[in-house]
Design a protein around this motif. Sequence first.
Motif, PDB file in Angstrom:
ATOM      1  N   LYS A 165     -39.092  46.652 -49.258  1.00 54.68           N
ATOM      2  CA  LYS A 165     -40.318  46.229 -48.559  1.00 54.68           C
ATOM      3  C   LYS A 165     -39.969  45.436 -47.297  1.00 54.68           C
ATOM      4  CE  LYS A 165     -44.544  43.611 -49.130  1.00 54.68           C
ATOM      5  NZ  LYS A 165     -44.633  42.297 -48.571  1.00 54.68           N
ATOM      6  N   ASP A 166     -39.047  44.473 -47.428  1.00 50.59           N
ATOM      7  CA  ASP A 166     -38.783  43.573 -46.304  1.00 50.59           C
ATOM      8  C   ASP A 166     -37.960  44.222 -45.207  1.00 50.59           C
ATOM      9  OD1 ASP A 166     -40.296  41.488 -47.183  1.00 50.59           O
ATOM     10  OD2 ASP A 166     -38.689  40.701 -48.450  1.00 50.59           O
ATOM     11  N   CYS A 167     -37.107  45.183 -45.560  1.00 54.82           N
ATOM     12  CA  CYS A 167     -36.327  45.776 -44.463  1.00 54.82           C
ATOM     13  C   CYS A 167     -37.087  46.923 -43.807  1.00 54.82           C
ATOM     14  CB  CYS A 167     -34.927  46.156 -44.907  1.00 54.82           C
ATOM     15  SG  CYS A 167     -34.780  47.607 -45.921  1.00 54.82           S
ATOM     16  N   TYR A 211     -45.621  48.362 -50.154  1.00 54.67           N
ATOM     17  CA  TYR A 211     -44.244  48.246 -49.657  1.00 54.67           C
ATOM     18  C   TYR A 211     -44.049  49.011 -48.349  1.00 54.67           C
ATOM     19  CZ  TYR A 211     -44.354  47.296 -54.602  1.00 54.67           C
ATOM     20  OH  TYR A 211     -44.729  46.814 -55.828  1.00 54.67           O
ATOM     21  N   ARG A 213     -44.574  49.607 -44.461  1.00 52.58           N
ATOM     22  CA  ARG A 213     -44.948  48.811 -43.291  1.00 52.58           C
ATOM     23  C   ARG A 213     -45.872  49.582 -42.376  1.00 52.58           C
ATOM     24  NH1 ARG A 213     -40.151  46.335 -40.225  1.00 52.58           N
ATOM     25  NH2 ARG A 213     -40.130  44.978 -42.029  1.00 52.58           N
TER      26      ARG A 213
ATOM     27  N   PRO B 146     -41.332  41.951 -36.387  1.00 50.20           N
ATOM     28  CA  PRO B 146     -40.418  41.259 -37.296  1.00 50.20           C
ATOM     29  C   PRO B 146     -39.157  40.869 -36.536  1.00 50.20           C
ATOM     30  CG  PRO B 146     -40.902  43.488 -38.095  1.00 50.20           C
ATOM     31  CD  PRO B 146     -41.669  43.307 -36.857  1.00 50.20           C
ATOM     32  N   ASN B 147     -38.702  39.650 -36.728  1.00 50.40           N
ATOM     33  CA  ASN B 147     -37.572  39.111 -35.982  1.00 50.40           C
ATOM     34  C   ASN B 147     -37.829  39.076 -34.488  1.00 50.40           C
ATOM     35  OD1 ASN B 147     -35.968  38.804 -38.355  1.00 50.40           O
ATOM     36  ND2 ASN B 147     -35.616  41.023 -38.297  1.00 50.40           N
ATOM     37  N   ASP B 151     -41.115  34.859 -34.852  1.00 46.25           N
ATOM     38  CA  ASP B 151     -40.269  34.560 -36.005  1.00 46.25           C
ATOM     39  C   ASP B 151     -39.081  33.702 -35.600  1.00 46.25           C
ATOM     40  OD1 ASP B 151     -41.917  35.938 -37.589  1.00 46.25           O
ATOM     41  OD2 ASP B 151     -40.696  37.740 -37.742  1.00 46.25           O
ATOM     42  N   GLY B 162     -38.575  32.771 -43.488  1.00 45.98           N
ATOM     43  CA  GLY B 162     -38.214  34.179 -43.283  1.00 45.98           C
ATOM     44  C   GLY B 162     -38.929  34.758 -42.096  1.00 45.98           C
ATOM     45  N   THR B 163     -39.405  35.971 -42.258  1.00 44.91           N
ATOM     46  CA  THR B 163     -40.123  36.602 -41.172  1.00 44.91           C
ATOM     47  C   THR B 163     -41.616  36.601 -41.485  1.00 44.91           C
ATOM     48  OG1 THR B 163     -39.788  38.710 -42.237  1.00 44.91           O
ATOM     49  CG2 THR B 163     -38.232  38.119 -40.513  1.00 44.91           C
ATOM     50  N   ALA B 165     -43.612  38.508 -39.586  1.00 46.80           N
ATOM     51  CA  ALA B 165     -43.943  39.917 -39.331  1.00 46.80           C
ATOM     52  C   ALA B 165     -45.444  40.117 -39.194  1.00 46.80           C
ATOM     53  CB  ALA B 165     -43.375  40.811 -40.425  1.00 46.80           C
TER      54      ALA B 165
END
Lengths: 361, 575
Positions: A165-167, A211, A213, B146-147, B151, B162-163, B165
């Motif tokens: 999910k986060d990447c 999950y 994006r 994100p990033n 962030d 964290g992020t 996003a």
Amino acid sequence: MRRLAGMTACWLMLAIGSAAAGEMRLFSWEAYFSADTIKKFETESGNKVTYDVFDSNDVVETKMLAGDSGYDVVTPNLSPHFARQLPLGVWGELDKSQLGNIGNMDPVLMAKLAEVDPDNRHAVPWMWGTTGLGHNVDMIKKIMPDAPVDSWRLVFDPVIAAKFKDCGIALLDDAEQVLGSALIYLGLDPDTENPEELEKAVDLIAKIRPYVRQFHGSSYVAGLAAGDLCIAMGYSGDMLVATNRSKEAGKTFTIDYRIPKEGNLVWFDTLAVPVDAPNKAAALAFINFLMRPEIAAAAANELGFATANKAALPLVTDKIRSNVNFYPTETEQKRFHLPRVKSEKQDKVWQRAWNRAKGLE
Amino acid sequence: MPTPRSAEGSRWKFAIIAIPYLWLIAFLLVPFGLILKISLSDQARARPPYMPQFDWNSGITAFLRGLDFENFSVLASDLFYGRSYLQSIQIAAMGTVLVLLVAYPLAYGLTRAPSRWRGFLFTLVILPFWTSFLVRIYAWMIILKPNGFLDMGGQLLGLSPGTLALLNSNWAVLIGIVYSYLPFMVLPLYTTLDKIDGTFCEAARDLGASAARCFVTIIIPLSLPGVMAGSLLVFIPMVGEFVIPELLGGVGSAMIGKTLWTEFFNNQDWPLSAAIAIGMLVILFVPIVLLQRVQVAAAMNETGAGGGAQRHFSWINKISVGLGVAFIYLPILLVIAFSFNNSRLVTIWGGFSLKWYGTLFQNIQLLDSAWLSFKLACLSATIATVLGVLAALTLVRFRIFFGKALFNFLLMVPIIMPGMIIGLALLLFFVAIGLPRGFYTLLLSHATFGMCFVAVIVQARLANFDRSLEEAAFDLGSSSLQTFRYVTLPLIFPSILSGWALAFVLSLDDLIISSLTTGPNATTLPMRIFSQVRLGVTPEINAASTLMILAVVLCLGLGMMAQSRKSSKLKGTNP
């Protein structure tokens, strides 16, 4: 007032007469030919080429249905798009006497096209490929070293998808492609008209939606290349394009593409001429030019999609040609499925199912 | 044009009314009639994809029998569309409140600034909005991704581990909306606040009221017309917004603009798309009528004569102006800074370099599009100005003529209606009359929406202009034409110029109407940037944006210098 009328008349004449001989208008995906192909054709034929790009087959369909698109050569997807447009009289018949290089084409693929377009009267194939999963090898390894990268489970299994999910996971925004792939994963008919089966695919996507994006038709190439995404559902050759772009950007990670072992959808992009094309002679000359082995091979080497030109195959670099994910063998091809044309009513049912899968209703 | 007294006058009158009127009928009324007609048809696998299509052979009764209200019953009964409308209204309402919260302190602060600073600060606030809308949205994409910068900033300050996003969320859409619509709120607020007589507050203070009390009981109530005008002006287009949610929004946002787009392009359901567009008009009917009541033109044009009392630029005012200016400029400065970045990555600094300017000038496609957009903007703004001035003369000088209400309404259409509806109407119209799409259809479309903006601006100037000057010219024996040429025209000339500039910028910035009405070999710069931003960003876009910003700053700077020289000359002769 008279001057205004005169000016109006001038515009109209210009607007109508602007498709004069010597100009060939191409409508295709962005950078769908080798970098110097257009220039070569221009010098050789004396025609000026205008290359406009589209980013979905729906845009092509809208332009063609509106009529008088003004384009001479278009690269529509064979099925369902070209197949459902053909009976509407959108595409003109190709004068085969002008297509001397047609013998270079792969007879197996030509036969495949002929199932939709008898005797290949209206289109010849350009590139073909599959819909599968591209992934960032380094990022995946860090999170799940034994990730099933050769299976739809990578995105369709909620437990696995949750880890990424986060990447970043991106899916296409396309009912037929995503629901079709989900149906294949579930072992069901990828063209199903059975509402219960379709609902199973909807539930599957809905479960992994938290999950995901992004659902988008084309931005995944940039996302993978920049390292903003680690898994993207997309078209085979795009993953090679993403690799090339990430290298240009000085990234050190590797992007890989695998055909899912459960089977997948296949597509063929064709070269076709709209029935109202202003410059048919130049259109045929261009199509014939594209069917030269060296021109087809140059595109295949740069883009990573499989060429439909059999004579070009020996000119394609070994590294690409020996990769079964880009040039699948007959064993893989047995698991491929070409989407069928659905009725308008079924198209709507699918579109609504897709809305539900994305959580819009 | 002078009051018609002679045969010559009535001939002029006819021409002045007829030209803009016929134009509006041809390019707005007829297209909207077409939308209505198509919304009553059925989708079909045909070319164009709807039935019935009018056919002289089968006759009008057969054609009329084919029309039905099925699409509207689908809209009404199917919850999906209702929710889509509702979500758009929600986001637009939230966006309007947020814009108001950001714009009010900023506008108030501006009116309190010392007069020698006020003009400069006001220009500073408005300036970025003369640069490309897409570039500003793009700036937010690199901040929110994100990033991205947000962030990174959060991590530096230790705020977020964290992020965040934010990109691809409703929050990102709201930020983008607030940022893009800010000037449309600041402008009416500023003019209203500026007109408030400062002595009111002074009197209240003398009677013992606190500054805060004075603000709440005097300033806020008196500024309500500005709040109303600004809110309506941003709310209406927000409902139909497409580009911002498309670029910044994420999974699960289905504003009505996107739903319309999907029905039209993905499902090829033109009749349902037309019905959705009409549904949007029905929903916007009340705000549009309200907007016509509050007289935006007056609210936006008149410069305040208020003042009188000494204005106090308090620290609260200073902070609100400072924060407002920072909010407006931060994204733009980031875009400019990273155009000189050696690295291809848009968020990581890799040393100073000019290489993106080099690649930009080798990007033939981008340059072609820039040239096309420039030509289009110049030509369409010129046509729009001619038509707009005629329309303004018609509105102000001829009190009564046939269909004045309709004329007035048609002029308001492009100002208040979401671009997607106008684009769709024009596209369907061009398809129906068989005009090949390309540069000329773009030109016709841009001239049409441009003329309406020009008309509003020139109309405001004409409305409060001293008619006795014209009468004096007549008394001295000049003809209608001479009077117009030597008296009227010079007096309204500044408003014509600003009308032209507005039409130029609107044309240069338009994305939606252009994408719908264009054809082969007519890809405008915004269309090119939009597809690149969607597909993947390179610092080349930063370089292009920087050049565009530079060009605008130069033009405005020259314009302001010319203006100030002129006004100082006037002061010199008139001590």
